[in-house]
Design an enzyme around this catalytic site. Structure first.
Site, mmCIF file in Angstrom:
data_model
loop_
_atom_site.group_PDB
_atom_site.id
_atom_site.type_symbol
_atom_site.label_atom_id
_atom_site.label_comp_id
_atom_site.label_asym_id
_atom_site.label_seq_id
_atom_site.Cartn_x
_atom_site.Cartn_y
_atom_site.Cartn_z
ATOM 1 N N HIS A 6 0.819 -1.209 0.000
ATOM 2 C CA HIS A 6 0.000 0.000 0.000
ATOM 3 C C HIS A 6 0.854 1.261 0.000
ATOM 4 O O HIS A 6 0.575 2.224 -0.702
ATOM 5 C CB HIS A 6 -0.924 -0.013 1.218
ATOM 6 C CG HIS A 6 -1.706 1.248 1.350
ATOM 7 N ND1 HIS A 6 -2.775 1.539 0.546
ATOM 8 C CD2 HIS A 6 -1.517 2.334 2.132
ATOM 9 C CE1 HIS A 6 -3.231 2.738 0.858
ATOM 10 N NE2 HIS A 6 -2.495 3.233 1.820
ATOM 11 N N CYS A 21 -1.547 -2.375 -16.631
ATOM 12 C CA CYS A 21 -2.025 -1.377 -15.670
ATOM 13 C C CYS A 21 -1.472 -1.635 -14.276
ATOM 14 O O CYS A 21 -1.965 -1.108 -13.311
ATOM 15 C CB CYS A 21 -3.553 -1.336 -15.639
ATOM 16 S SG CYS A 21 -4.308 -2.845 -15.054
#
Lengths: 558, 91
Positions: free
Chosen positions: A184, A478
């Site tokens: 994250h 992506c």
């Protein structure tokens, strides 16, 4: 001066004083003997300190919503009934930290019982409790520090909740002791354009306020630098940002071969500056932190915001990517021993098909009312049959361009078969790495296996790209790897047609592509594919481009 | 003792912005005003934690009560506020 090594997670250099994100305090065992008067005074002092700190944060918050949440917290902490109830608890035998915890637990239960919006605010109460308890114990305030001037944020690791209110104007760089390049922290840093180093073991030994530099490309952190060094590094960084801000236009190689540079976004708010389009519109934000799924109308409004912002541009919407690892209460998914290998992404539609059909209908409604070129893709597709079923469902809803994400090795191995049904492929390199190497994305100890330069990953990317070239259908990337200016050359050379990344990463990739011809990119890709290890692949790539007589390839600026 | 029972008018219920506005107004009143839902225990209207914990949604019936000089005015002021949609932009 002390040099520390980590893994570069978001390119760029930064320098400044370091301040750590303190963990929430652990509640110590109940004190056996104490002076009730002193404990009551401690509660009052903690309330004053926490209220002052939160009020100062509210005044300096740039985001209006964040400021409102903070002001509500100030009103909660200044609530007279909090002190009254804490006094009663102390008279009943609790010390200050336990009194605060017990009193707030009563409200916490009431919030949870009320459900809906209030149940979602339980985290605000928990944050207040942690702050008050820390103040009572004389520990640093938990959460993101706010020294009032720009700094480098250091932490063991960062969770989404820690960083929700991160002030990007103040946080010059991030260094974490744990995490990996797809954690994250890394994704957040790249999204915000903040240089970051992860897995830097020694960083927690550096004291708050010490001056340090970090290089988000090489992963080197130097603690104990001079004020002059800090000034020099930040001036160079600022110059780089200004230069890149002036870079414009669609992505193309030096010889004009187009490689679309698209943005990864979660909502219309993430669209910064001019982009060619959106390669990954994550729709999870709409579903998070709520007990009921968003209605058709609510979804239409959110999608329309994004579509309206980019008339005439391509926007690839990814359908809901939830699962036991990103649980949503209304899906009522069972606990799974291996959430990453469980019912997530498109697989959720096996049990709860209505969530997908409602979403497709909402996307179609929003698309019909906008000028944008709306594409739709499903996450976690494993077989050609799943690809066929998904694309058929899209077409039934009037969505003409339907594709699938390639995140599962089984899907990558059958890319040609996927393209018999799908109009395009979009490779999510983070998950494809995780599943190819059987290495958890969140497991920092295995970060080396998750390196996009791993030859096995490049081989899978190559076969997907080749499948697309063969039938003339687009194959994009992506994942985070698309944002690496060097790796982008490999991807272009393999035949990948678009790269989607955090909008802030686009200028550096644009510069890198513009400095190389398609032929150079192909040679770089071949060299990377032939290399025996990630390190060799990294080294081979710029070397391959330098050997070319046509030039322009002097490695990419980072 | 002046009492008024009204329906919460704010779209989001008595939390977030509406709760903040209501609690701030209650704190301005010269005496303690209480608020309760149904037959539950009345809580101080100036307590943010207690007001939030009521979990009152749009349309929930709440009862305000106060005692002493000017109590009727205080109850009326707060009741009128509760009936409005405080989420609306002009609130």
């Amino acid at each position: 001066m002390r040099e520390l090594r980590g893994i570069g997670a978001s390119p760029g250099a930064a320098a400044g004083p370091v301040y750590r994100l303190a963990p929430p305090p652990a509640l110590p065992p109940l004190a056996q003997t104490f002076d009730p008067g002193a404990e009551k005074a401690a509660v009052r002092a903690a309330v004053l300190a926490v209220a002052a700190d939160l009020a100062r944060r509210a005044d300096t918050a740039r985001d209006a919503t964040a400021a409102e949440v903070l002001r509500a917290q100030v009103m909660m902490v200044q609530d007279e009934t909090l002190i009254d109830a804490a006094d009663v608890a102390i008279d009943g035998g609790a010390d200050a930290p336990h009194a605060i915890t017990d009193v707030l637990a009563v409200h916490r239960a009431a919030f949870e019982a009320a459900g809906g919006y209030l149940a979602e605010r339980v985290s605000d109460l928990d944050d207040l409790r942690d702050r008050l308890v820390a103040a009572c114990l004389g520990l640093p305030m938990p959460g993101v520090p706010n020294p009032g001037h720009p700094y480098l944020l250091i932490a063991r690791d960062l969770a989404p909740a820690d960083t929700a209110g991160l002030e990007t104007a103040l946080v010059l760089g991030l260094v974490t002791a744990e995490g990996g390049p797809t954690s994250h922290t890394a994704i957040l840093a790249r999204t915000l354009g903040i240089p970051a180093v992860v897995r830097c073991a020694g960083i927690l030994d550096v004291t708050d306020g010490a001056l340090a530099t970090l290089d988000g490309a090489s992963g080197v952190v130097v603690a104990g630098v001079s004020t002059e060094t800090v000034t020099t590094v930040n001036a160079a960084r600022l110059a780089e940002i200004e230069r890149r801000a002036r870079s414009q236009g669609p992505g193309r190689t030096a010889d004009g071969h187009p490689i679309a540079l698209l943005a990864n976004i979660g909502s219309a708010r993430d669209l910064t500056g001019e982009v060619e389009g959106v390669g990954l519109f994550r729709t999870e934000l709409l579903y998070l932190d709520r007990n009921d799924p968003p209605s058709h109308e609510e979804q239409v409004a959110a999608y329309r915001d994004v579509f309206a912002a980019l008339p005439g541009r391509k926007i690839v919407v990814r359908t809901l990517d939830a699962g036991a690892d990103k649980p949503l209460p209304f899906l009522r998914l069972a606990d799974e021993p291996n959430p990453a290998l469980g019912v997530r992404g498109l697989r959720v539609a096996r049990q709860t098909p209505a969530v997908l059909t409602t979403q497709l209908a909402a996307i179609a409604t929003a698309a019909a009312a906008a000028d944008a070129d709306v594409w739709v893709m499903a996450p976690m597709v494993a077989t050609a049959a799943e690809a066929a079923a998904f694309t058929e469902s899209c077409r039934e809803h009037g969505l003409p361009t339907a594709g699938v994400m390639i995140e599962v090795p089984a899907a990558a191995l059958r890319a040609s078969q996927m393209l018999c049904h799908a109009d395009f492929l979009s490779i999510g390199t983070n998950d494809l790495s995780q599943y190819t190497f059987a290495a958890d994305r969140m497991c920092g100890d295995l970060a080396d296996l998750l390196d996009p330069w791993q030859p096995a990953l490049i081989a899978l990317l190559a076969s997907c790209a080749a499948a697309g070239v063969e039938v003339g259908k687009p194959v994009g990337v992506c994942g985070e790897s698309a944002a690496d200016p060097d790796f982008a050359l490999v991807l272009a050379g393999l035949g990948i047609t678009s790269l989607s990344m955090a909008p802030r990463s686009i200028p550096a990739v644009r510069e890198s592509l513009a400095a190389h011809t398609l032929d150079e990119c192909r040679q770089i890709a071949e060299a990377a594919l032939a290399a025996p290890s990630p390190a060799a692949a990294r080294a081979a790539a710029p070397a391959a481009s330098r050997q070319l007589p046509l030039g322009g390839g002097t490695g990419s600026p980072r | 003792m002046p009492t008024r029972t009204v329906l919460v008018g704010s779209a989001s219920g008595l939390h977030a912005r509406p709760a903040a506005l209501f609690v701030a107004e209650a704190a301005k009143q010269p005496m303690l005003v209480t608020i309760r839902t149904g037959d539950k225990k009345p809580v101080p209207a100036r307590s943010m934690l207690a007001v939030l914990s009521l979990g009152a949604k749009k349309g929930t019936e709440v009862t305000l009560e106060a005692d002493g000089d000017g109590a009727q005015d205080a109850v009326d002021t707060l009741a009128d506020l509760l009936e409005r949609d405080l989420d609306a932009a002009d609130a």
